[in-house]
Motif scaffolding. Sequence first.
Motif, mmCIF file in Angstrom:
data_model
loop_
_atom_site.group_PDB
_atom_site.id
_atom_site.type_symbol
_atom_site.label_atom_id
_atom_site.label_comp_id
_atom_site.label_asym_id
_atom_site.label_seq_id
_atom_site.Cartn_x
_atom_site.Cartn_y
_atom_site.Cartn_z
ATOM 1 N N ASN A 273 -4.159 2.470 7.808
ATOM 2 C CA ASN A 273 -5.339 1.692 8.134
ATOM 3 C C ASN A 273 -4.935 0.222 8.107
ATOM 4 O O ASN A 273 -4.596 -0.312 7.049
ATOM 5 C CB ASN A 273 -6.464 1.964 7.130
ATOM 6 N N VAL B 7 0.851 -1.187 0.000
ATOM 7 C CA VAL B 7 0.000 0.000 0.000
ATOM 8 C C VAL B 7 0.886 1.237 0.000
ATOM 9 O O VAL B 7 1.893 1.291 0.724
ATOM 10 C CB VAL B 7 -0.911 -0.009 1.260
ATOM 11 N N ARG C 152 -6.573 -2.401 8.197
ATOM 12 C CA ARG C 152 -7.430 -3.233 7.351
ATOM 13 C C ARG C 152 -6.962 -3.218 5.895
ATOM 14 O O ARG C 152 -7.243 -4.153 5.161
ATOM 15 C CB ARG C 152 -8.896 -2.792 7.461
ATOM 16 N N ASP C 153 -6.259 -2.167 5.457
ATOM 17 C CA ASP C 153 -5.693 -2.145 4.108
ATOM 18 C C ASP C 153 -4.710 -3.301 3.914
ATOM 19 O O ASP C 153 -4.437 -3.713 2.786
ATOM 20 C CB ASP C 153 -4.969 -0.823 3.826
#
Length: 181
Positions: free
Chosen positions: A151, A119, A153-154
């Motif tokens: 984040n 990411v 969750r990414d």
Amino acid sequence: MSAPTQIPGYVTGTWAIDTAHSDVAYSVKHLGIAKSRGNFTGFGGTVVTAENILDSHVTVEIDAASVASGNGQRDDHLKTGDFFDVANHPTITFRSTGIREDGGDYKIDGELTWRGATVPVTLDAEFNGISPNPSNNNVDTIGVSASATVNRRDFGVGPEGNAFLSEKVKIDIEIQAALQS
């Protein structure tokens, strides 16, 4: 070696992170009322300073199993497939893709790979200076502070957000690195 005039003592070269004088830490809100903190005790990497500081780059590798929150039972849980999944993803990496000025500080754009997901992440960085280190044969040593909020969750880390655990994780980095060449 010419250098930007705004950075006293700036030199180009490859710098190895001094893990004894560096820290990679995190904090995440727990129950929405307090921050749970920890760090990683196993990491390493290099900083390469270029003629123009904006052409410099950094790479860091973190041993995900070295997570240390101050609670062994929590650390063991963080290492499982519920969170870091260290059996399948033993390393967390950051590789810079660019550096840009931001007032008197810098933004380090890069890619963070955690649990197999890569990411884009931007670190807010402060260049703390360069100085000879008398405890290391006066080798030039660089200091940088950086932080970002990601984040989790990414990266597929932990359960979806709820009142128990925030999805936002703040990363704070203090790097001291010694000139190698």
